[in-house]
Structures are given as structure tokens and as C-alpha cells.
Design an enzyme around this catalytic site. Sequence first.
Site, PDB file in Angstrom:
ATOM      1  N   GLU A 148       0.901  -1.382   0.211  1.00  0.00           N
ATOM      2  CA  GLU A 148       0.094  -0.138   0.278  1.00  0.00           C
ATOM      3  C   GLU A 148       0.615   0.885  -0.043  1.00  0.00           C
ATOM      4  O   GLU A 148       0.929   2.091   1.024  1.00  0.00           O
ATOM      5  CB  GLU A 148      -0.913   0.073   1.461  1.00  0.00           C
TER       6      GLU A 148
HETATM    7  C1  NGO Z   1      -3.888  -4.825   4.456  1.00  0.00           C
HETATM    8  C2  NGO Z   1      -3.002  -3.586   5.350  1.00  0.00           C
HETATM    9  C3  NGO Z   1      -2.829  -3.153   6.507  1.00  0.00           C
HETATM   10  C4  NGO Z   1      -3.708  -3.039   7.223  1.00  0.00           C
HETATM   11  C5  NGO Z   1      -4.869  -5.109   6.648  1.00  0.00           C
HETATM   12  C6  NGO Z   1      -6.032  -4.858   7.840  1.00  0.00           C
HETATM   13  C7  NGO Z   1      -1.553  -5.578   4.419  1.00  0.00           C
HETATM   14  C8  NGO Z   1      -1.001  -5.974   3.879  1.00  0.00           C
HETATM   15  N1  NGO Z   1      -1.491  -3.945   4.645  1.00  0.00           N
HETATM   16  O1  NGO Z   1      -2.992  -5.704   4.765  1.00  0.00           O
HETATM   17  O2  NGO Z   1      -2.548  -2.367   6.678  1.00  0.00           O
HETATM   18  O3  NGO Z   1      -3.641  -3.545   8.923  1.00  0.00           O
HETATM   19  O4  NGO Z   1      -5.183  -5.272   5.155  1.00  0.00           O
HETATM   20  O5  NGO Z   1      -7.129  -5.846   7.167  1.00  0.00           O
END
Ligand code: NGO
Length: 533
Positions: A339
Site C-alpha cells: 500500500e
Molecule cells: C492490509 C493492510 C494493512 C491492514 C490490513 C487489515 C496489508 C498487507 N496491508 O494488509 O495495513 O491493517 O489489511 O486487514
Amino acid sequence: MRRNRGTTPRTTRILGSLLLLAAVGVFTSGAAPAARAAAPIPPDRVVPAPASVKPGGTPYRITRATSVRVDGSAAVRRIGAYLAGILRPSTGYPLPLTDHGTGGIRLHLEQGDFGAEGYRLHSSAGGVTLTAATPAGLFHGVQTLRQLLPAAVENKTVQPGPWQIAGGTVEDRPRYAYRGAMLDVSRHFFTVAEVKRYIDQLALYKINELHLHLSDDQGWRIAIDSWPRLAAYGGSTQVGGGAGGSYSKADYREIVRYAASRYLEVVPEIDMPGHTNAALASYAELNCDGVAPPLYTGTKVGFSSLCVPKQVTYDFVDDVIRELAALTPGRYLHIGGDEAHSTSHADYVAFMDRVQPVVARYGKTVIGWHQLTGAHPVEGALAQYWGLDDTSAAEKAKVAEAARHGTGLILSPADRIYLDMKYTEDTELGLDWAGVVEVKRAYDWDPGAYLAGVPASAIRGVEAPMWSETLKTPADIEYMAFPRLAGAAELGWSPAAAHDWNTYKVRLAAQGPRWDALGIRYYRSPQVSWPKS
Ligand code: NGO
């Protein structure tokens, strides 16, 4: 030869169980109800399902006279002490450790075809022998032994017994070398004692990797001497604005030591270049505009980024990785990489090109979330897939292509194995961005066949992440982990041929009373026929 439970004809298995029951006199006329209750647990009731089970013969009964026999090695003695520490409070027996004599429960290291983590458990009237080539194998065998005893064995006060272990032989070894669980200590901080509690629960199911998500927008949780404000200031809050916290180096070493005593390796993660608000708030110079943002206590993602063009960013990364690598005996260092929505693609690739060699320089193997496959994963790197069943074909193809070029994969599909997803829309804790994930859905997929175009050898294992935006206490963690964690562990450990929801849910149901005895809070999914508690 390994023979899989799943390839054993059902009738043979039922017959085996009947023979076992007959062997302990359940079917003899006039058997008292107490004797009925005392039938030993069939050795094929274990979670994760062992690779091979051959029931038969007379059970062994633990008595006041039983000793725990350990050979000369200190590691075996420690495992014996751990086992006795579980058995003594509930049986009320002394269970002395000894390195001589016959019978009893024998833990024994032997060079043999057990692999790095496999074991053999043989039980008959004369005793129980656990044999493995490594202490890790013996430790996993001890977990199997626990499950062959009545659930009451997990109590901390003396219980009636009897303490029988069904006759037979279990020969077992894992399908995958990497069987992980992740704990997000950034969104909400968890103390050393709380992490240890989770480690003990993971060990029950033969999980061998503890991934700690040590930094994120909401908190930096590990002391770094060369950048002291990271923990002191960046660790001073959490989601919702609570006090947060961080681990001193001694705290972290204690987690590593305790994990190692349960045969888990710690995989530390510093998430970058995104998910870095806590660091950016702690040091203004890490920001491209030189201005530190405020600490963040919400739950949005994707808004922060280290400043890719600035040299100080790499001085910072070098210091953090050097200090963390020095604290970590394990092989891996996770650099996040998910992200990075506030980083351009070109900057993301440039950043990963500079940072991955730093991990190697300090002797560790890179793990990154699977977005790393969109950059240039270095040789030997592992990518952790956290997409969904319906993630775009293009994104999956990128991951598969990297896998064909040698990048190993850890599978954490979010709509299967994210332990922070709600079970149903009514679940009070958790998130649902990836969907709701009931117990069957969490179990019913095959890591070996999950991603098309990926060579089987690229799949290194599975990991169940526990993100903590909504989770504040150990009871919250347990409620989301159990029962799904057991399924994740089975996907990582058991042979593909053993995979079967209908038999799994029966074995899973038998775990409920164990969790009750251990004080573990869990979700009594209506998909499972839990025994009355
Ligand atoms: C995503 C995000 C995290 C969140 C999570 C919540 C990843 C790899 N990045 O997973 O920052 O906490 O979802 O389910």
C-alpha cells in the site's frame, strides 16, 4: 513410507477406531459409564492432521509411577521439562525427568528420516516413545501427545483422569517449512507477556514463524538506539489515541528467546516506504518537505511515505536494519512494501532497489508483501501474497511470474486467512474489507493450487496475519484466532491428501474443550458441532 490419512480407506479408519475402543474394554459387557468416558482419543483426532497414523495395540496409561525419560542433551531435557510442566498440574503426578530406566514417556533424538521438524510417536502398554532427528521435531511431537490426552490435561488443577494414550504409531512431518502467524503490535500495542501468551497458543498447532509487524502509521514499537525518538515518540500512541508502547531491546530479545523455546523463529517487520507516519512524525528530516506530521491514531492506510530521493532516508533505513538484524537470530527481515499509495511507482522501485541489498548486507533474507513483485525482488527474496480469490488476473500473474523466476511465496490470502476479518457481519471485532470469513472458508483452500502458474516448489508456506485495528486485548486476539488459526496451521502442516472439511470439523470440535481448559476465548462457529461445555 508415509501413508496419508486421506488416502486411508474410511472403513479401515473406522475399524481401527473400533479396535481401539475394544482394546480398552468399552465394548465389554457391563462396562461402567466411567470406562466409556475413559476411551482414549484415537490418534487420528489430532490438529493439524498427522502425515500418517497407524492405530492399534494397547494404550499407555500415565500413572504416579510414570517418568519422563530424556537423553543427555540439554535441549531434550528442556522439552521434557516443558511436557512435565503441562502434565503435572492436571494429573497431580510427580513425573520426574530421568535419563535412565525403561517405560514411561521417552523423548529421544536419533538420526533418521524425520526431516527438520518431523517425529514419530509410538504408544503401547509399556510406554510412549517420541523420536525425532531434531529438538524441533520432538517439540512438535509433544504437541501431538497433548492432544492424545483428555482435554482436562490442560487444566492447572488436579483432574480425575485416567490419563490414557491410545496405542499406535504416528509418523509426521510438515508439508511446508514456513508456517507463520503475524501479530500487528503497531495499531494496538501488546506487551511482552501478551505476545508470549500468543506464542504458546501458536506452538500448540506447530506454527514455527512469528511475524511481528513492528511499525506502522500508528506506532513504532522497537527501540532503535541511533534514532531514539522512533520508539520514545513514535511509539507513544496507538489507534484510538491510547498510550501505545514499545519494546526495549531487552524486551525484544526476551520475545525472541521465548519464541525459540517454543521452536518459533521471529520475523521482524519494518513496513516501508508507506505505513511510516510514526517514523515521519518522529523525525522531520525524513519528510520530503522537512515538516513532521502529527502522530496518527486513525485507521486509514496509504497516506504516508518515506522520502525516496533523500539520502537521509537510506541512512535511516541502514541504521534500523542494522540494529534490528543484530537483535534477530532468525533468517528473515520483512520490509513491508504494501500500500505505498503515496509513493510513485518509479520511486517505489528505486526504493526497493536500494533497500533490499541492505537487508542482505546485514545477513538477512528479504520478505516483502507481494507488491514487491512489482519491483525487482532480489534473489532469494520471499513475497507474501495477501490478495483475494478475485484479485485481478494481472496482479496474480505478476506474482506467478516472480515465483517462476525464483521468488518464494508465503500465502496469506486476505479473504481466507486474515484472522482480523469478521466471521460474519455480526462479529463485533474485526474488519470486513476482504469479506467475512467463516471457519469453513478459512480452511477450504489448497495452498498448493491457490495461484495458477506457480511452481509447487515456490510455495514456502502459509501465514495467518492478525491486524489489530480493532483488537486491544489478548481475549480479542484469541476470539479472532480461534478456531481459524488451527485451520491455517493444518494448511501449513498436513499433507494435501488429508485436507477434508468433513473430517476436519470433527477434529476441530474436539479442540473446543482444550481451549476452554486453557482459558482461550474462541468463536463457537455454528459450522462446527462443539461438545457441550
Ligand atoms: C492490509 C493492510 C494493512 C491492514 C490490513 C487489515 C496489508 C498487507 N496491508 O494488509 O495495513 O491493517 O489489511 O486487514
